[in-house]
Design an enzyme around this catalytic site. Structure first.
Site, mmCIF file in Angstrom:
data_model
loop_
_atom_site.group_PDB
_atom_site.id
_atom_site.type_symbol
_atom_site.label_atom_id
_atom_site.label_comp_id
_atom_site.label_asym_id
_atom_site.label_seq_id
_atom_site.Cartn_x
_atom_site.Cartn_y
_atom_site.Cartn_z
ATOM 1 N N LYS A 1 0.817 -1.221 0.000
ATOM 2 C CA LYS A 1 0.000 0.000 0.000
ATOM 3 C C LYS A 1 0.854 1.276 0.000
ATOM 4 O O LYS A 1 2.069 1.223 0.250
ATOM 5 C CB LYS A 1 -0.946 -0.026 1.213
ATOM 6 C CG LYS A 1 -1.975 -1.165 1.145
ATOM 7 C CD LYS A 1 -3.017 -1.016 2.253
ATOM 8 C CE LYS A 1 -4.037 -2.139 2.179
ATOM 9 N NZ LYS A 1 -5.107 -1.962 3.196
ATOM 10 N N TYR B 1 -12.493 -2.030 -3.940
ATOM 11 C CA TYR B 1 -13.010 -2.095 -2.568
ATOM 12 C C TYR B 1 -14.542 -1.987 -2.531
ATOM 13 O O TYR B 1 -15.099 -1.648 -1.487
ATOM 14 C CB TYR B 1 -12.373 -1.006 -1.712
ATOM 15 C CG TYR B 1 -10.974 -1.356 -1.219
ATOM 16 C CD1 TYR B 1 -10.748 -2.465 -0.403
ATOM 17 C CD2 TYR B 1 -9.885 -0.567 -1.544
ATOM 18 C CE1 TYR B 1 -9.483 -2.783 0.054
ATOM 19 C CE2 TYR B 1 -8.601 -0.885 -1.080
ATOM 20 C CZ TYR B 1 -8.418 -1.992 -0.277
ATOM 21 O OH TYR B 1 -7.159 -2.305 0.186
ATOM 22 N N ASN C 1 -2.078 0.340 6.548
ATOM 23 C CA ASN C 1 -1.608 -0.913 7.153
ATOM 24 C C ASN C 1 -0.727 -1.726 6.206
ATOM 25 O O ASN C 1 -0.613 -2.940 6.342
ATOM 26 C CB ASN C 1 -2.780 -1.723 7.718
ATOM 27 C CG ASN C 1 -3.717 -2.239 6.656
ATOM 28 O OD1 ASN C 1 -3.568 -1.919 5.478
ATOM 29 N ND2 ASN C 1 -4.681 -3.053 7.054
ATOM 30 N N HIS D 1 -2.358 -5.471 1.595
ATOM 31 C CA HIS D 1 -3.661 -6.121 1.425
ATOM 32 C C HIS D 1 -3.412 -7.532 0.925
ATOM 33 O O HIS D 1 -2.503 -7.752 0.113
ATOM 34 C CB HIS D 1 -4.513 -5.374 0.390
ATOM 35 C CG HIS D 1 -5.676 -6.208 -0.099
ATOM 36 N ND1 HIS D 1 -6.861 -6.284 0.588
ATOM 37 C CD2 HIS D 1 -5.800 -7.039 -1.171
ATOM 38 C CE1 HIS D 1 -7.672 -7.121 -0.056
ATOM 39 N NE2 HIS D 1 -7.062 -7.587 -1.124
ATOM 40 N N GLU E 1 -9.555 -10.840 -7.797
ATOM 41 C CA GLU E 1 -8.646 -9.701 -7.609
ATOM 42 C C GLU E 1 -7.439 -9.791 -8.558
ATOM 43 O O GLU E 1 -7.005 -8.782 -9.112
ATOM 44 C CB GLU E 1 -8.209 -9.630 -6.143
ATOM 45 C CG GLU E 1 -9.372 -9.283 -5.215
ATOM 46 C CD GLU E 1 -9.011 -9.299 -3.727
ATOM 47 O OE1 GLU E 1 -7.862 -9.617 -3.377
ATOM 48 O OE2 GLU E 1 -9.902 -8.971 -2.922
HETATM 49 P P1 CMP Z 1 -7.634 -4.416 3.443
HETATM 50 O O1 CMP Z 1 -7.204 -5.821 3.693
HETATM 51 O O2 CMP Z 1 -6.975 -3.707 2.312
HETATM 52 O O3 CMP Z 1 -9.223 -4.367 3.241
HETATM 53 C C1 CMP Z 1 -10.001 -3.232 3.554
HETATM 54 C C2 CMP Z 1 -9.215 -2.169 4.231
HETATM 55 O O4 CMP Z 1 -9.947 -1.164 4.873
HETATM 56 C C3 CMP Z 1 -8.379 -2.786 5.327
HETATM 57 O O5 CMP Z 1 -7.338 -3.573 4.778
HETATM 58 C C4 CMP Z 1 -7.949 -1.553 6.118
HETATM 59 O O6 CMP Z 1 -6.731 -1.004 5.656
HETATM 60 C C5 CMP Z 1 -9.049 -0.533 5.789
HETATM 61 N N1 CMP Z 1 -9.758 -0.079 6.980
HETATM 62 C C6 CMP Z 1 -9.793 1.196 7.397
HETATM 63 N N2 CMP Z 1 -10.535 1.282 8.508
HETATM 64 C C7 CMP Z 1 -10.978 0.039 8.805
HETATM 65 C C8 CMP Z 1 -11.786 -0.510 9.847
HETATM 66 N N3 CMP Z 1 -12.304 0.238 10.813
HETATM 67 N N4 CMP Z 1 -12.029 -1.838 9.825
HETATM 68 C C9 CMP Z 1 -11.516 -2.630 8.833
HETATM 69 N N5 CMP Z 1 -10.751 -2.154 7.826
HETATM 70 C C10 CMP Z 1 -10.473 -0.828 7.814
#
Ligand code: CMP
Length: 140
Positions: free
Chosen positions: A11, A51, A114, A117, A128
């Site tokens: 990311k 998303y 974070n 993904h 995906e």
């Molecule tokens: P990802 O695995 O990319 O899938 C959805 C993303 O939403 C997740 O990782 C997080 O980076 C992001 N995200 C932001 N806020 C939240 C939240 N409160 N709960 C879950 N995912 C979140």
């Protein structure tokens, strides 16, 4: 165990801090092979579609804005049990809950920024992967 392919995104928080190689080292040390990889800057439409399952969630707008805030590295990873293995390697979505040695514990800044993904199922992995890669771009 069957050989599987999963989809990964390094990311914008990680590419911004020049951590692509550091993340890839954790991936490879865990036994996952990077069989396709490219650095792209997602468009808003791409991020919203990718998303889409989260469209009704309160964090959706901020998530899309974050995902288009800089380049990402999209990848296909191959291994026995790749989907579950990569989820273990990434650690919990919220880095505060991630195990030591995981990508998110090592590198993530927040639940949104974070660092990585990974697909949550084999079915979604196929969807995906096909969203970002042609079959000819994946070299096992
Ligand atoms: P990802 O695995 O990319 O899938 C959805 C993303 O939403 C997740 O990782 C997080 O980076 C992001 N995200 C932001 N806020 C939240 C939240 N409160 N709960 C879950 N995912 C979140």
């Amino acid at each position: 165990m069957a050989t599987e392919r999963t989809f990964s995104i390094i990311k914008p928080d990680a590419t911004r801090r020049n951590l692509t190689g550091a993340v890839n080292a954790v991936i490879e040390q865990a036994g996952l092979r990077i069989v396709a990889q490219k650095r792209i800057h997602m468009t808003q439409a791409q991020a919203e579609a990718f998303y889409g399952v989260h469209a009704a969630r309160p964090f959706f707008r901020d998530l899309v804005t974050f995902m288009i805030s800089g380049p990402v590295v999209v990848q296909v990873l191959e291994a026995d049990n790749a989907v579950a293995r990569y989820r273990d390697v990434m650690g919990a979505t919220n880095p505060a809950n991630a195990e030591p040695g995981t990508i998110r514990k090592l590198f993530a800044e927040s639940i949104e920024a974070n660092s990585a993904h990974g697909s949550d199922s084999l079915e979604n992995a196929a969807i995906e992967i096909s969203y970002f890669f042609a079959g000819t771009e994946i070299v096992g």
